[in-house]
Scaffold this active site. Structure first.
Site, PDB file in Angstrom:
ATOM      1  N   ARG A 122      -1.693  28.496-137.256  1.00 48.30           N
ATOM      2  CA  ARG A 122      -1.946  28.522-138.710  1.00 48.30           C
ATOM      3  C   ARG A 122      -1.341  27.319-139.433  1.00 48.30           C
ATOM      4  O   ARG A 122      -1.086  27.359-140.629  1.00 48.30           O
ATOM      5  CB  ARG A 122      -1.445  29.813-139.354  1.00 48.30           C
ATOM      6  CG  ARG A 122      -2.111  31.064-138.803  1.00 48.30           C
ATOM      7  CD  ARG A 122      -1.817  32.264-139.677  1.00 48.30           C
ATOM      8  NE  ARG A 122      -2.544  33.418-139.213  1.00 48.30           N
ATOM      9  CZ  ARG A 122      -2.071  34.286-138.324  1.00 48.30           C
ATOM     10  NH1 ARG A 122      -0.877  34.116-137.796  1.00 48.30           N
ATOM     11  NH2 ARG A 122      -2.805  35.316-137.969  1.00 48.30           N
ATOM     12  N   LYS A 144      -7.924  14.965-145.536  1.00 45.57           N
ATOM     13  CA  LYS A 144      -9.177  15.529-145.022  1.00 45.57           C
ATOM     14  C   LYS A 144      -9.123  15.477-143.504  1.00 45.57           C
ATOM     15  O   LYS A 144      -8.896  14.409-142.920  1.00 45.57           O
ATOM     16  CB  LYS A 144     -10.373  14.694-145.479  1.00 45.57           C
ATOM     17  CG  LYS A 144     -11.047  15.190-146.724  1.00 45.57           C
ATOM     18  CD  LYS A 144     -12.342  14.438-146.932  1.00 45.57           C
ATOM     19  CE  LYS A 144     -12.994  14.808-148.236  1.00 45.57           C
ATOM     20  NZ  LYS A 144     -14.189  13.980-148.503  1.00 45.57           N
ATOM     21  N   GLU A 186     -15.684   0.696-146.175  1.00 44.23           N
ATOM     22  CA  GLU A 186     -14.870   1.585-147.018  1.00 44.23           C
ATOM     23  C   GLU A 186     -14.059   0.793-148.054  1.00 44.23           C
ATOM     24  O   GLU A 186     -13.792   1.284-149.139  1.00 44.23           O
ATOM     25  CB  GLU A 186     -13.916   2.430-146.148  1.00 44.23           C
ATOM     26  CG  GLU A 186     -14.597   3.356-145.149  1.00 44.23           C
ATOM     27  CD  GLU A 186     -15.146   4.657-145.766  1.00 44.23           C
ATOM     28  OE1 GLU A 186     -15.119   4.778-147.002  1.00 44.23           O
ATOM     29  OE2 GLU A 186     -15.617   5.508-145.002  1.00 44.23           O
ATOM     30  N   LYS A 228      -7.008   5.230-153.352  1.00 47.98           N
ATOM     31  CA  LYS A 228      -7.156   6.539-152.692  1.00 47.98           C
ATOM     32  C   LYS A 228      -6.088   7.505-153.203  1.00 47.98           C
ATOM     33  O   LYS A 228      -6.361   8.667-153.473  1.00 47.98           O
ATOM     34  CB  LYS A 228      -7.052   6.352-151.173  1.00 47.98           C
ATOM     35  CG  LYS A 228      -7.267   7.615-150.364  1.00 47.98           C
ATOM     36  CD  LYS A 228      -8.720   7.844-150.019  1.00 47.98           C
ATOM     37  CE  LYS A 228      -8.957   9.207-149.408  1.00 47.98           C
ATOM     38  NZ  LYS A 228      -9.444   9.184-148.049  1.00 47.98           N
ATOM     39  N   GLU A 238     -11.386  17.835-153.546  1.00 53.08           N
ATOM     40  CA  GLU A 238     -12.756  17.389-153.834  1.00 53.08           C
ATOM     41  C   GLU A 238     -13.573  18.391-154.647  1.00 53.08           C
ATOM     42  O   GLU A 238     -14.654  18.819-154.256  1.00 53.08           O
ATOM     43  CB  GLU A 238     -13.493  17.040-152.529  1.00 53.08           C
ATOM     44  CG  GLU A 238     -14.680  16.104-152.792  1.00 53.08           C
ATOM     45  CD  GLU A 238     -15.363  15.648-151.516  1.00 53.08           C
ATOM     46  OE1 GLU A 238     -14.684  15.010-150.701  1.00 53.08           O
ATOM     47  OE2 GLU A 238     -16.557  15.943-151.346  1.00 53.08           O
ATOM     48  N   ARG A 242     -13.041  13.182-156.631  1.00 54.62           N
ATOM     49  CA  ARG A 242     -12.915  12.731-155.230  1.00 54.62           C
ATOM     50  C   ARG A 242     -14.289  12.533-154.583  1.00 54.62           C
ATOM     51  O   ARG A 242     -14.434  11.759-153.646  1.00 54.62           O
ATOM     52  CB  ARG A 242     -12.057  13.709-154.420  1.00 54.62           C
ATOM     53  CG  ARG A 242     -11.773  13.195-153.016  1.00 54.62           C
ATOM     54  CD  ARG A 242     -10.688  13.960-152.295  1.00 54.62           C
ATOM     55  NE  ARG A 242     -10.491  13.421-150.954  1.00 54.62           N
ATOM     56  CZ  ARG A 242      -9.509  13.765-150.143  1.00 54.62           C
ATOM     57  NH1 ARG A 242      -8.606  14.638-150.533  1.00 54.62           N
ATOM     58  NH2 ARG A 242      -9.405  13.218-148.954  1.00 54.62           N
ATOM     59  N   ASN A 246     -17.185   9.510-151.690  1.00 55.73           N
ATOM     60  CA  ASN A 246     -18.273   9.701-150.718  1.00 55.73           C
ATOM     61  C   ASN A 246     -19.440   8.758-151.002  1.00 55.73           C
ATOM     62  O   ASN A 246     -20.517   8.912-150.413  1.00 55.73           O
ATOM     63  CB  ASN A 246     -18.768  11.158-150.751  1.00 55.73           C
ATOM     64  CG  ASN A 246     -17.679  12.113-150.304  1.00 55.73           C
ATOM     65  OD1 ASN A 246     -16.793  11.725-149.547  1.00 55.73           O
ATOM     66  ND2 ASN A 246     -17.719  13.340-150.778  1.00 55.73           N
ATOM     67  N   HIS A 249     -21.930   7.777-148.439  1.00 53.77           N
ATOM     68  CA  HIS A 249     -21.717   8.622-147.253  1.00 53.77           C
ATOM     69  C   HIS A 249     -22.870   9.583-146.989  1.00 53.77           C
ATOM     70  O   HIS A 249     -23.154   9.891-145.825  1.00 53.77           O
ATOM     71  CB  HIS A 249     -20.416   9.423-147.388  1.00 53.77           C
ATOM     72  CG  HIS A 249     -19.185   8.602-147.118  1.00 53.77           C
ATOM     73  ND1 HIS A 249     -18.828   7.513-147.883  1.00 53.77           N
ATOM     74  CD2 HIS A 249     -18.229   8.704-146.157  1.00 53.77           C
ATOM     75  CE1 HIS A 249     -17.710   6.990-147.414  1.00 53.77           C
ATOM     76  NE2 HIS A 249     -17.317   7.687-146.362  1.00 53.77           N
ATOM     77  N   HIS A 253     -24.273   9.268-143.540  1.00 52.48           N
ATOM     78  CA  HIS A 253     -24.218  10.312-142.504  1.00 52.48           C
ATOM     79  C   HIS A 253     -25.603  10.563-141.917  1.00 52.48           C
ATOM     80  O   HIS A 253     -25.741  10.823-140.717  1.00 52.48           O
ATOM     81  CB  HIS A 253     -23.660  11.614-143.081  1.00 52.48           C
ATOM     82  CG  HIS A 253     -22.175  11.569-143.309  1.00 52.48           C
ATOM     83  ND1 HIS A 253     -21.485  12.543-143.989  1.00 52.48           N
ATOM     84  CD2 HIS A 253     -21.239  10.652-142.946  1.00 52.48           C
ATOM     85  CE1 HIS A 253     -20.198  12.234-144.029  1.00 52.48           C
ATOM     86  NE2 HIS A 253     -20.025  11.091-143.403  1.00 52.48           N
ATOM     87  N   HIS A 265     -19.053   4.490-137.985  1.00 51.46           N
ATOM     88  CA  HIS A 265     -19.074   5.195-139.269  1.00 51.46           C
ATOM     89  C   HIS A 265     -19.114   4.204-140.447  1.00 51.46           C
ATOM     90  O   HIS A 265     -19.921   4.347-141.372  1.00 51.46           O
ATOM     91  CB  HIS A 265     -17.845   6.104-139.365  1.00 51.46           C
ATOM     92  CG  HIS A 265     -17.696   6.777-140.689  1.00 51.46           C
ATOM     93  ND1 HIS A 265     -18.608   7.702-141.152  1.00 51.46           N
ATOM     94  CD2 HIS A 265     -16.771   6.637-141.666  1.00 51.46           C
ATOM     95  CE1 HIS A 265     -18.237   8.117-142.354  1.00 51.46           C
ATOM     96  NE2 HIS A 265     -17.122   7.484-142.686  1.00 51.46           N
TER      97      HIS A 265
HETATM   98  N1  GLY Z   1     -13.191   9.697-147.134  1.00 54.97           N
HETATM   99  C1  GLY Z   1     -13.367  10.285-148.399  1.00 54.97           C
HETATM  100  C2  GLY Z   1     -12.263  11.179-148.811  1.00 54.97           C
HETATM  101  O1  GLY Z   1     -11.215  11.199-148.192  1.00 54.97           O
HETATM  102  O2  GLY Z   1     -12.409  11.901-149.761  1.00 54.97           O
END
Ligand code: GLY
Length: 281
Positions: A122, A144, A186, A228, A238, A242, A246, A249, A253, A265
């Site tokens: 956990r 994340k 990025e 960031k 998010e 946040r 993306n 993305h 993706h 990526h």
């Molecule tokens: N890579 C995008 C984020 O961490 O929100």
């Protein structure tokens, strides 16, 4: 480069520490009381050949037990099968809630190690030692974590903050040009979405960035990490702003999946960013 502290609800949660070597990592690990902990370095086959011995020699006599878990490099390893193997490794070595994982590698390692740390017993602690440009400017910061499921990218995951992000920027010297340029996808994202001045700086200084000039790298990495930090402090899980991180993305993706994960990526994010810009023009 000044270190950066990431806060949650105005409380300091973890530091992003910048260095051009691994020398101060042990002092920082000792602040995490590792003399009473078992540690596992989680890494992949390519990164292990460069840096696993260095980290092992640095840490080994300073904690209760040091193990390493090495999996095959690449996105194809970022799945629940690898997580299961890591759970088994931790169980065999009797890791408990007091113990800690160290993610040594790029985005795949950080996401997979972080997800295992978020779910084993956990939740146990982990630290990030990012070794690619992409992971230094984006994925190692913000908590994340996750793995791919079937052909669905990052389908299973959790928010789980690291205890420390230790960036040795000199490791970028051993990064292939392709990996390095993919990380720029990025970096440019922060310029396009938040900071026109930064974007102009990147365009003006692109040659020195490509030559991996240390001052230029230090600037783009710390600037990216500070953006960031600001975003994840405001919206850690998010629910709103946040989502801007993306940028590129969603389509990226789709390209990644369409190409059967044969592109990197960051390359797909760059393609997705261009496509998004054209569509919204
Ligand atoms: N890579 C995008 C984020 O961490 O929100």
């Amino acid at each position: 480069m000044d270190n950066i502290t990431v806060h949650q609800d105005n409380i300091p949660i973890y530091d992003i520490v910048f260095s051009d070597n691994f020398n101060s990592l042990l002092v920082l690990l000792n602040k995490q009381a590792i003399s009473n902990k078992k540690l596992c370095i989680v890494t992949e086959s390519n990164v292990a050949t460069y840096y696993l011995d260095t980290l092992t020699n640095l840490i080994t006599n300073n904690c209760l037990l040091l193990t390493s878990f090495i999996f095959k490099e690449g996105e194809s390893s970022k799945n629940l099968d690898t997580v299961q193997e890591l759970y088994e490794h931790l169980i065999i070595n009797k890791f408990d809630r007091n113990d800690m994982l160290i993610a040594l590698g790029g985005g795949v390692v950080g996401d997979l190690c972080g997800y295992t740390a978020a779910t084993y017993l956990r939740g146990i602690d982990f630290i990030q030692v990012p070794t690619s440009l992409l992971s230094q400017v984006d994925s190692s910061v913000g908590g994340k974590t996750g793995v791919d499921f079937s052909s669905y990218k990052n389908m299973v995951g959790a928010f789980h903050m690291p205890k420390l992000v230790y960036m040795n920027t000199s490791v970028l010297d051993t990064l292939s040009d392709r990996q390095f340029i993919s990380g720029m996808g990025e970096v440019i994202k922060y310029g396009v979405t938040f900071d026109k001045e930064f974007l102009n700086w990147i365009c003006t200084n692109f040659d020195s960035i490509l030559e991996k000039n240390h001052d230029s790298l230090a600037y783009i990495i710390s600037k990216s990490c500070d953006w960031k930090r600001q975003i994840v402090e405001e919206d850690p899980t998010e629910k709103g702003i946040r989502g801007l991180l993306n940028f590129g993305h969603t389509l990226g993706h789709a390209v990644e999946k369409y190409m059967n994960f044969s592109l990197l990526h960051g390359e797909c994010v760059a393609i997705g960013s261009v496509l998004s810009t054209i569509i919204s023009y």
